[in-house]
Scaffold this motif. Structure first.
Motif, PDB file in Angstrom:
ATOM      1  N   SER A   1       0.474  -1.122  -0.236  1.00  0.00           N
ATOM      2  CA  SER A   1      -0.189  -0.200  -0.443  1.00  0.00           C
ATOM      3  C   SER A   1       1.002   1.299  -0.332  1.00  0.00           C
ATOM      4  N   THR A   2      -0.037   1.900  -0.260  1.00  0.00           N
ATOM      5  CA  THR A   2       1.042   3.563  -0.751  1.00  0.00           C
ATOM      6  C   THR A   2       1.769   3.662   1.052  1.00  0.00           C
ATOM      7  N   TYR A   3       0.788   3.662   1.942  1.00  0.00           N
ATOM      8  CA  TYR A   3       1.175   3.878   3.093  1.00  0.00           C
ATOM      9  C   TYR A   3       2.256   3.263   3.850  1.00  0.00           C
ATOM     10  N   LYS A   4       2.276   1.697   3.566  1.00  0.00           N
ATOM     11  CA  LYS A   4       2.932   1.176   4.263  1.00  0.00           C
ATOM     12  C   LYS A   4       4.512   1.213   2.853  1.00  0.00           C
ATOM     13  N   SER A   5       4.107   1.342   1.915  1.00  0.00           N
ATOM     14  CA  SER A   5       5.895   1.634   0.804  1.00  0.00           C
ATOM     15  C   SER A   5       6.172   2.732   1.469  1.00  0.00           C
ATOM     16  N   ARG A   6       5.488   3.853   1.581  1.00  0.00           N
ATOM     17  CA  ARG A   6       5.876   5.167   2.338  1.00  0.00           C
ATOM     18  C   ARG A   6       7.301   4.899   3.653  1.00  0.00           C
ATOM     19  N   GLU A   7       6.785   3.974   5.258  1.00  0.00           N
ATOM     20  CA  GLU A   7       7.393   3.914   5.777  1.00  0.00           C
ATOM     21  C   GLU A   7       8.985   2.917   5.590  1.00  0.00           C
ATOM     22  N   LEU A   8       8.236   1.868   4.506  1.00  0.00           N
ATOM     23  CA  LEU A   8       9.449   1.217   3.971  1.00  0.00           C
ATOM     24  C   LEU A   8      10.771   1.944   3.620  1.00  0.00           C
ATOM     25  N   VAL A   9      10.013   3.099   2.591  1.00  0.00           N
ATOM     26  CA  VAL A   9      10.957   4.208   1.906  1.00  0.00           C
ATOM     27  C   VAL A   9      11.797   4.629   3.162  1.00  0.00           C
ATOM     28  N   ILE A  10      11.523   5.122   4.092  1.00  0.00           N
ATOM     29  CA  ILE A  10      11.702   6.223   5.042  1.00  0.00           C
ATOM     30  C   ILE A  10      13.113   5.533   6.247  1.00  0.00           C
ATOM     31  N   ASP A  11      12.075   3.937   5.927  1.00  0.00           N
ATOM     32  CA  ASP A  11      13.704   2.871   6.938  1.00  0.00           C
ATOM     33  C   ASP A  11      14.832   3.068   5.931  1.00  0.00           C
ATOM     34  N   MET A  12      14.557   2.786   4.349  1.00  0.00           N
ATOM     35  CA  MET A  12      15.668   2.772   3.511  1.00  0.00           C
ATOM     36  C   MET A  12      16.089   4.301   3.253  1.00  0.00           C
ATOM     37  N   ILE A  13      15.640   5.246   3.736  1.00  0.00           N
ATOM     38  CA  ILE A  13      16.459   6.662   4.379  1.00  0.00           C
ATOM     39  C   ILE A  13      16.807   6.400   4.961  1.00  0.00           C
ATOM     40  N   THR A  14      16.639   5.947   6.262  1.00  0.00           N
ATOM     41  CA  THR A  14      17.055   6.151   7.764  1.00  0.00           C
ATOM     42  C   THR A  14      18.210   5.660   7.223  1.00  0.00           C
ATOM     43  N   GLU A  15      18.175   3.960   6.959  1.00  0.00           N
ATOM     44  CA  GLU A  15      19.085   3.446   7.162  1.00  0.00           C
ATOM     45  C   GLU A  15      20.263   3.494   6.103  1.00  0.00           C
ATOM     46  N   GLU A  16      20.286   3.886   5.309  1.00  0.00           N
ATOM     47  CA  GLU A  16      21.825   4.611   4.450  1.00  0.00           C
ATOM     48  C   GLU A  16      22.044   5.975   4.379  1.00  0.00           C
ATOM     49  N   SER A  17      20.933   6.968   5.270  1.00  0.00           N
ATOM     50  CA  SER A  17      22.004   8.353   6.466  1.00  0.00           C
ATOM     51  C   SER A  17      23.119   7.610   7.556  1.00  0.00           C
ATOM     52  N   PHE A  18      22.054   6.587   7.906  1.00  0.00           N
ATOM     53  CA  PHE A  18      22.944   5.751   8.777  1.00  0.00           C
ATOM     54  C   PHE A  18      24.824   5.459   8.413  1.00  0.00           C
ATOM     55  N   TRP A  19      24.837   5.255   7.677  1.00  0.00           N
ATOM     56  CA  TRP A  19      25.913   4.333   7.001  1.00  0.00           C
ATOM     57  C   TRP A  19      27.006   5.879   6.003  1.00  0.00           C
ATOM     58  N   THR A  20      26.389   7.061   5.607  1.00  0.00           N
ATOM     59  CA  THR A  20      27.264   7.536   4.891  1.00  0.00           C
ATOM     60  C   THR A  20      27.823   8.916   5.756  1.00  0.00           C
ATOM     61  N   PRO A  21      29.125   9.537   5.262  1.00  0.00           N
ATOM     62  CA  PRO A  21      29.860   9.749   5.877  1.00  0.00           C
ATOM     63  C   PRO A  21      29.051  11.463   5.813  1.00  0.00           C
ATOM     64  N   VAL A  22      28.933  11.921   7.461  1.00  0.00           N
ATOM     65  CA  VAL A  22      28.296  13.730   7.182  1.00  0.00           C
ATOM     66  C   VAL A  22      29.685  14.694   6.557  1.00  0.00           C
ATOM     67  N   SER A  23      30.281  14.236   6.832  1.00  0.00           N
ATOM     68  CA  SER A  23      31.113  14.973   5.699  1.00  0.00           C
ATOM     69  C   SER A  23      32.839  14.681   5.419  1.00  0.00           C
ATOM     70  N   GLY A  24      33.270  15.087   4.779  1.00  0.00           N
ATOM     71  CA  GLY A  24      34.694  14.438   4.161  1.00  0.00           C
ATOM     72  C   GLY A  24      34.857  13.134   3.692  1.00  0.00           C
ATOM     73  N   GLY A  25      33.916  12.560   4.205  1.00  0.00           N
ATOM     74  CA  GLY A  25      33.279  11.399   2.918  1.00  0.00           C
ATOM     75  C   GLY A  25      33.584  11.606   1.483  1.00  0.00           C
TER      76      GLY A  25
END
Length: 226
Positions: A190-214
């Protein structure tokens, strides 16, 4: 992590997932004119295709197109139409080698480890509108109209568009044909559950992405509203 994997006791399908029947009732697939589709003759613009042309599918190799529907979608600034504007997918957002535009309701197949625990399969179909903010995917400015072409096959199929992205094409069936389906279908969120999944995907990738200098990664995530 959002608890979007919770199951209901009444259904073997996780809450928020839809069935093949729901997709017929609520889904509105369709490719914007100019979208390239993988065919037996190479990449061809969707508006150039005709019934009988062979299209490359994700699971079943080459399959003939059974039906084509053409329509014009008009958009104005009324609130009920505000979410109909096209979705822009930049190059390499999902393995696509070219940027493209998608209808907001068009189903896109995604692959992610977050799906494995519940589905036993890393693949699922989500509407393009739910992908906003992931890998630079964004909404287009409001348009006046969009020329759309919808492809249908004997069965649900996932086809290759724009050199890499996988798009869902549900079969067009009447009530009798739907009742006879064997349940061997793609999982559509569903659109709602898809959106929750995408936010989790964004959060997971941002955890492993260097904030600066990487190096690498996709930069700071954009948390668009659901």
């Amino acid at each position: 992590m959002f608890d979007w994997f919770a199951k209901t006791s009444a259904s073997p399908i996780a809450e928020g997932f839809t069935t093949r029947h729901d997709m017929v009732a609520t889904g509105h697939p369709g490719f914007i004119v100019g979208t390239l589709v993988a065919t037996a003759q190479g990449w061809r613009a969707v508006e150039e295709l005709a019934p009988g042309d062979m299209v490359l599918t994700f699971d079943n190799g080459m399959r003939p197109i059974q039906g084509i529907r053409r329509e014009t979608q008009f958009i104005d600034d009324r609130c009920e139409n505000a979410n109909m504007s096209a979705v822009y997918v930049p190059r390499e957002a999902f393995g696509n080698r070219s940027p493209l535009w998608l209808r907001a309701e068009q189903g896109v197949m995604i692959e992610h480890d977050l799906l494995v625990d519940t589905l036993g399969d890393p693949f699922a179909i989500v509407p393009a509108c739910a992908l906003e903010g992931y890998h630079g995917i964004s909404r287009a400015p409001m348009q006046v109209s969009m020329e759309l072409v919808t492809l249908s096959f004997d069965e649900d199929e996932v086809v290759y568009i724009e050199a890499g992205l996988l798009a869902f094409c549900p079969a067009q069936m009447d009530a009798v044909q739907l009742a006879a389906t064997d349940g061997n279908i793609y999982t559509v969120l569903s659109t709602y559950k898809s959106r929750e999944l995408v936010i989790d995907m964004i959060t997971e990738e941002s955890f492993w992405t260097p904030v600066s200098g990487g190096t690498g990664g996709h930069g700071a995530p954009q948390f668009a509203s659901a």
